[in-house]
Design an enzyme around this catalytic site. Structure first.
Site, PDB file in Angstrom:
ATOM      1  N   CYS A 102      52.966  59.618  69.523  1.00  0.00           N
ATOM      2  CA  CYS A 102      51.556  59.808  69.899  1.00  0.00           C
ATOM      3  C   CYS A 102      50.850  58.471  70.099  1.00  0.00           C
ATOM      4  O   CYS A 102      49.686  58.430  70.455  1.00  0.00           O
ATOM      5  CB  CYS A 102      50.806  60.593  68.836  1.00  0.00           C
ATOM      6  N   VAL A 103      51.518  57.387  69.793  1.00  0.00           N
ATOM      7  CA  VAL A 103      50.890  56.073  69.981  1.00  0.00           C
ATOM      8  C   VAL A 103      51.772  55.191  70.857  1.00  0.00           C
ATOM      9  O   VAL A 103      51.413  54.146  71.252  1.00  0.00           O
ATOM     10  CB  VAL A 103      50.611  55.348  68.639  1.00  0.00           C
TER      11      VAL A 103
END
Lengths: 103, 167
Positions: A102-103
């Site tokens: 997610c990053v």
């Protein structure tokens, strides 16, 4: 899972078109996937792809931050190399599974 | 064309109005996730959310150890509210949270904002809240593209397949 023919060979991909067996990958396949994404591969692209494949082999989760710290390209440069979702686009070209980060 | 056809999201406008670590990170993760997917992202900081883009405050964000029923001790036991009141506890818990995030490759706030901007995301501050907190543009990160009224912000949130998210 399905099979597609790309750059003269048959490879296995998932429903979204990501290769499921990175060992089937080669530079011609990368070129073909890149062309589909509207990208012409340069040496810089290839360096990033090599880095991604190495990290994947080591079992690391790939993140944009890690690429920014790789010393190959900064984050802005990474976005410029692979427009429209750089981590996904580059992973597809590198013949590794879709990133789950997610990053 | 089928009207029920699902259209891909093109732009997200995210409002961050709270300054606790988890509130700020919720906004940052959403914005960064959007640019990672090739979407447009605009982040609007207001009220206590402004701490996240205020140079003096951004490295000192805390999580609330009092009045937070989801708070747990390491190991899962409930975290007694009275413990959260003791001096230093909030700072300790906040430091622990930050170190856990770092292990997951979640960057500190300033670096995270740099990543979002590098990906084409835009950062804005709320004029009204800045007036209220007596903040000037110079007090904010250089990455901040502008100070906006709510009307200016709405003007940016137009277009097809755009969503406004309030965290």
């Amino acid at each position: 899972m399905k099979e597609i023919e790309i750059a003269g060979v048959t490879v296995q991909v998932n429903e979204e078109g990501y290769m499921t067996d990175p060992s089937q990958w080669n530079a011609d396949i990368a070129k073909e996937f890149a062309a589909q994404a509207g990208i012409e591969l340069t040496d810089k692209h290839l360096e990033v792809l090599k880095f991604l494949r190495e990290k994947h082999t080591e079992g690391k989760t790939l993140t944009i931050r890690a690429i920014g710290k790789s010393g190959i390209v900064d984050i802005k440069g990474f976005y410029a190399l692979f427009p429209g979702g750089p981590l996904k686009v580059s992973s597809k070209i590198a013949g590794i599974p879709k990133p789950v980060s997610c990053v | 064309m089928n009207n029920n056809e699902e259209k891909q999201l093109k732009k997200v406008c995210i409002i961050c109005a709270k300054g606790a670590i988890e509130d700020v990170y919720a906004s940052l993760v959403l914005a960064n996730g959007a640019v990672m997917e090739g979407m447009e992202a605009k982040l609007f900081f207001t009220f206590f959310g402004l701490d996240a883009i205020t140079k003096k405050q951004m490295k000192k964000l805390h999580t609330a150890t009092v009045g937070n029923p989801a708070m747990r001790m390491p190991g899962g036991l409930p975290f007694p509210t009275i413990l959260g009141m003791l001096p230093g506890v909030e700072a300790g818990v906040s430091a622990m949270m930050k170190s856990q995030m770092d292990k997951l490759d979640i960057p500190p706030v300033d670096e995270f904002i740099d990543m979002i901007v590098a990906g084409g995301g835009e950062i804005y501050a709320c004029k009204l809240a800045m007036d209220m907190f007596k903040l000037k543009k110079e007090d904010l990160l250089d990455d901040v593209s502008g100070v906006l009224t709510v009307g200016d912000f709405y003007a940016m949130c137009g277009g097809e397949n755009t969503q406004i998210i309030f965290t």
